[in-house]
Scaffold this active site. Structure first.
Site, short mmCIF file in Angstrom:
data_model
loop_
_atom_site.label_atom_id
_atom_site.label_comp_id
_atom_site.label_asym_id
_atom_site.label_seq_id
_atom_site.Cartn_x
_atom_site.Cartn_y
_atom_site.Cartn_z
N LYS A 116 1.09 -1.26 -0.05
CA LYS A 116 -0.25 0.09 -0.30
C LYS A 116 0.80 1.04 0.37
O LYS A 116 2.28 1.06 1.07
CB LYS A 116 -0.72 -0.35 1.44
N ASP A 156 -6.54 4.37 -4.86
CA ASP A 156 -7.77 4.56 -3.51
C ASP A 156 -7.82 5.33 -3.13
O ASP A 156 -8.88 6.43 -4.19
CB ASP A 156 -6.59 3.74 -2.17
P1 NDP Z 1 -12.72 7.68 -3.27
O1 NDP Z 1 -11.70 8.32 -2.67
O2 NDP Z 1 -13.56 7.71 -4.33
O3 NDP Z 1 -14.58 7.96 -1.60
C1 NDP Z 1 -14.14 7.84 -0.31
C2 NDP Z 1 -15.77 8.79 0.07
O4 NDP Z 1 -15.45 8.36 1.79
C3 NDP Z 1 -15.67 9.69 -0.36
O5 NDP Z 1 -17.53 9.90 -0.22
C4 NDP Z 1 -15.04 10.36 0.68
O6 NDP Z 1 -15.35 11.57 1.04
C5 NDP Z 1 -15.57 9.24 2.76
N1 NDP Z 1 -14.02 10.07 3.03
C6 NDP Z 1 -13.13 9.60 2.98
N2 NDP Z 1 -12.78 9.39 3.80
C7 NDP Z 1 -13.19 10.26 5.16
C8 NDP Z 1 -13.25 9.92 6.23
N3 NDP Z 1 -12.20 10.42 6.84
N4 NDP Z 1 -14.79 10.84 7.22
C9 NDP Z 1 -15.63 10.75 6.23
N5 NDP Z 1 -15.77 10.48 4.90
C10 NDP Z 1 -14.31 10.27 4.61
O7 NDP Z 1 -12.43 6.24 -2.41
P2 NDP Z 1 -13.30 4.63 -2.26
O8 NDP Z 1 -14.66 4.70 -2.81
O9 NDP Z 1 -12.29 4.18 -3.87
O10 NDP Z 1 -12.27 4.21 -0.73
C11 NDP Z 1 -13.91 3.73 0.39
C12 NDP Z 1 -12.42 3.15 0.95
O11 NDP Z 1 -13.30 1.60 0.50
C13 NDP Z 1 -11.21 2.78 1.90
O12 NDP Z 1 -11.38 2.60 2.85
C14 NDP Z 1 -10.59 1.78 0.37
O13 NDP Z 1 -9.59 1.56 1.45
C15 NDP Z 1 -11.41 1.05 0.70
N6 NDP Z 1 -11.20 0.31 -0.44
C16 NDP Z 1 -11.34 0.35 -1.65
C17 NDP Z 1 -10.79 -0.43 -3.07
C18 NDP Z 1 -11.37 0.17 -4.13
O14 NDP Z 1 -11.26 -0.18 -5.76
N7 NDP Z 1 -11.53 1.95 -4.76
C19 NDP Z 1 -11.06 -1.87 -2.55
C20 NDP Z 1 -11.58 -1.79 -1.71
C21 NDP Z 1 -10.97 -1.15 -0.58
P3 NDP Z 1 -15.23 13.45 0.61
O15 NDP Z 1 -15.41 13.11 -0.95
O16 NDP Z 1 -15.63 14.69 1.16
O17 NDP Z 1 -13.72 13.12 0.57
#
Ligand code: NDP
Length: 462
Positions: A116, A156
């Protein structure tokens, strides 16, 4: 894990303890005491790269960020895991994510090690040119440490196809090689179909197996009220798949607040999710849409809050899909009180240890209510990295599979991942009478034993 003379790493220690405690509480170490040594070895990254990223903002100022890549374990294949660009990024968070990734990747059945990386760079409020300059500066250093057979990063939080494109271009320029060094690439230049959808779809495919198993094949997503957090890549595609399968999505959120259906009926529609996706490309907040007439008549917006305790009426399924530690012990109790029976993490380590303890204590149907079933992110969200693995396979063979081909492979991988966790729990954890098997213990043990065996074959421990 020996912690002497090491700085405190709360998120990594949490992830380590979560895995170690499920191994301890099973019969694994009684049957194979030598695995205690393997656990000690696997908890130390093979290598960590830390570097300076200096770039120029639109006003001509020098900006400095920190770049990282944790190359945690390569027993099963090249290091594999995403890059996160978020101001909260530090070594503890990346070590927790890399550690989880090792076992998740093992559960996909594909040949991928765990890693990562990322930066404390905040993409919010940056122009496209600033993002491009940052990505170029970041990859100028990272390219010395990665390669299609060494380490293959992906996206991510904060890293979408756009950032992957800028980084891929810089890698290619410096190394003079077109190779599958990143996944999540654009469709016309080596990306796999279904990769953007894979994590969200995969969570829903996995959860559907949970629902079918627990109901003896009688129930599915149809008619279920589903609470989702986040509104990024994972949340968007999980929501779209839930709707396609006949469920209702009752909440989404972002870092500033939650958007929740008013009342006990109704669902986000596909168009509303597409509107949210469009503003997220522009890195805007859902509060902007919430104040429009169309949204304010249907949804309530709760600033600064997570959705779990703010939903009116029943919740059947919860899919945390934003970030780590986004379900507390108290919120876990509130979800159960609202009727929630299935919790599957789209996010990595979405639940705190207290929340996991609450869910796990309710796996018995006869404990004054219906059984609750919890699936950890390393199993439920493995679909993203699984399709990244399929993207690597397509790149190596210089071919492209159809959407249907990739989706079918994803479905099979999620089914195997579910069944593997289930069967391993049945083998190593003695359940209480009438209790559902522990998917967290089963998935941890299945992932760990696969990696430990490969490491033993390689002479990493003995
Ligand atoms: P994105 O950046 O596309 O979206 C993240 C989302 O979570 C946004 O809505 C963001 O809000 C919100 N967010 C981020 N940080 C915080 C926080 N500290 N508190 C509250 N809300 C928060 O990321 P992903 O959808 O790709 O990832 C989401 C989760 O899934 C993560 O934990 C990631 O590690 C996990 N994941 C992702 C994979 C992938 O293929 N993308 C694979 C496996 C796991 P805002 O828009 O306001 O920033």
């Amino acid at each position: 894990m020996t912690a002497q003379n090491l700085p405190s790493e709360p998120e990594f220690e949490q992830a380590y303890k979560e895995l170690a405690s499920t191994l301890e509480n099973s019969t694994l170490f009684q049957k194979k005491p030598e695995y205690r040594k393997a656990l000690q070895v696997v908890s130390v990254p093979e290598r960590i790269v830390q570097f300076r990223v200096v770039w120029e903002d639109d006003a001509g100022n020098v900006q400095i960020n920190r770049g990282f890549r944790v190359q945690f374990n390569s027993a099963l294949g090249p290091y594999k895991g995403g890059l996160r660009f978020h101001p909260s990024v530090n070594l503890s968070i990346l070590k927790f994510l890399g550690f989880e990734q090792i076992f998740k990747n093992a559960l996909t059945g594909l040949n991928m090690g765990g890693g990562k990386g990322g930066s404390d760079f905040d993409p919010k409020g940056k122009s496209d040119n600033e993002i491009r300059r940052f990505c170029v500066a970041f990859m100028t250093e990272l390219c010395k440490h990665i390669g299609q057979d060494t380490d293959v990063p992906a996206g991510d939080i904060g890293v979408t196809g756009r950032e992957v494109g800028f980084m891929f271009g810089q890698y290619k320029k410096i190394r003079n090689q077109w190779e599958g060094v990143l996944t999540g690439k654009g469709g016309s230049w080596g990306g796999s179909l279904i990769r953007p959808e894979a994590t969200g779809y995969g969570v829903v495919y996995y959860t559907e197996h949970m629902i079918k198993y627990a109901s003896g094949g009688k129930e599915s997503f149809a008619g279920k009220r589903v609470a989702i957090s986040g509104s990024g890549n994972v949340a968007q595609y999980a929501a779209l798949k839930v709707i396609e399968l006949g469920g209702s999505v009752v909440s989404l959120s972002d870092s500033q607040g939650s958007l929740i259906i008013n009342g006990e009926e109704g669902s986000f529609t596909e168009e509303e999710i597409n509107q949210i996706a469009a503003i997220k490309v522009e890195r805007k907040q859902i509060s902007e849409l919430a104040s429009t007439a169309a949204f304010s008549s249907k949804f309530k917006y709760i600033p600064g809050a997570r959705p779990w305790t703010n939903i009116t009426g029943r919740i059947d399924v919860a899919l945390p899909s934003a970030t780590q530690n986004e379900v507390s012990g108290e919120e876990a109790k509130a979800l159960i009180a609202a009727g929630c029976k299935f919790i599957a993490e789209g996010s990595n380590m979405g639940s705190t240890q207290e929340a996991i303890d609450v869910f796990e204590a309710h796996r018995e149907a006869n404990k004054g209510g219906e059984a609750i079933w919890y699936a950890p992110g390393k199993a439920a969200n493995a679909g993203g990295v699984a399709v990244s693995g399929l993207e690597m396979a397509q790149n190596s063979a210089r071919i492209n599979w159809t959407r249907e081909e990739v989706d079918n492979r994803l479905k099979n991988i999620m089914e195997d991942c579910f069944k593997n966790g289930l069967a391993t729990a049945q083998e190593y954890v003695t359940p209480a009478e009438g209790s559902l098997p522990s998917l967290v213990a089963g998935s941890n043990i299945a992932g760990f034993t696969k990696v430990a065996e490969a490491m033993k074959d390689h002479g990493d421990w003995w």
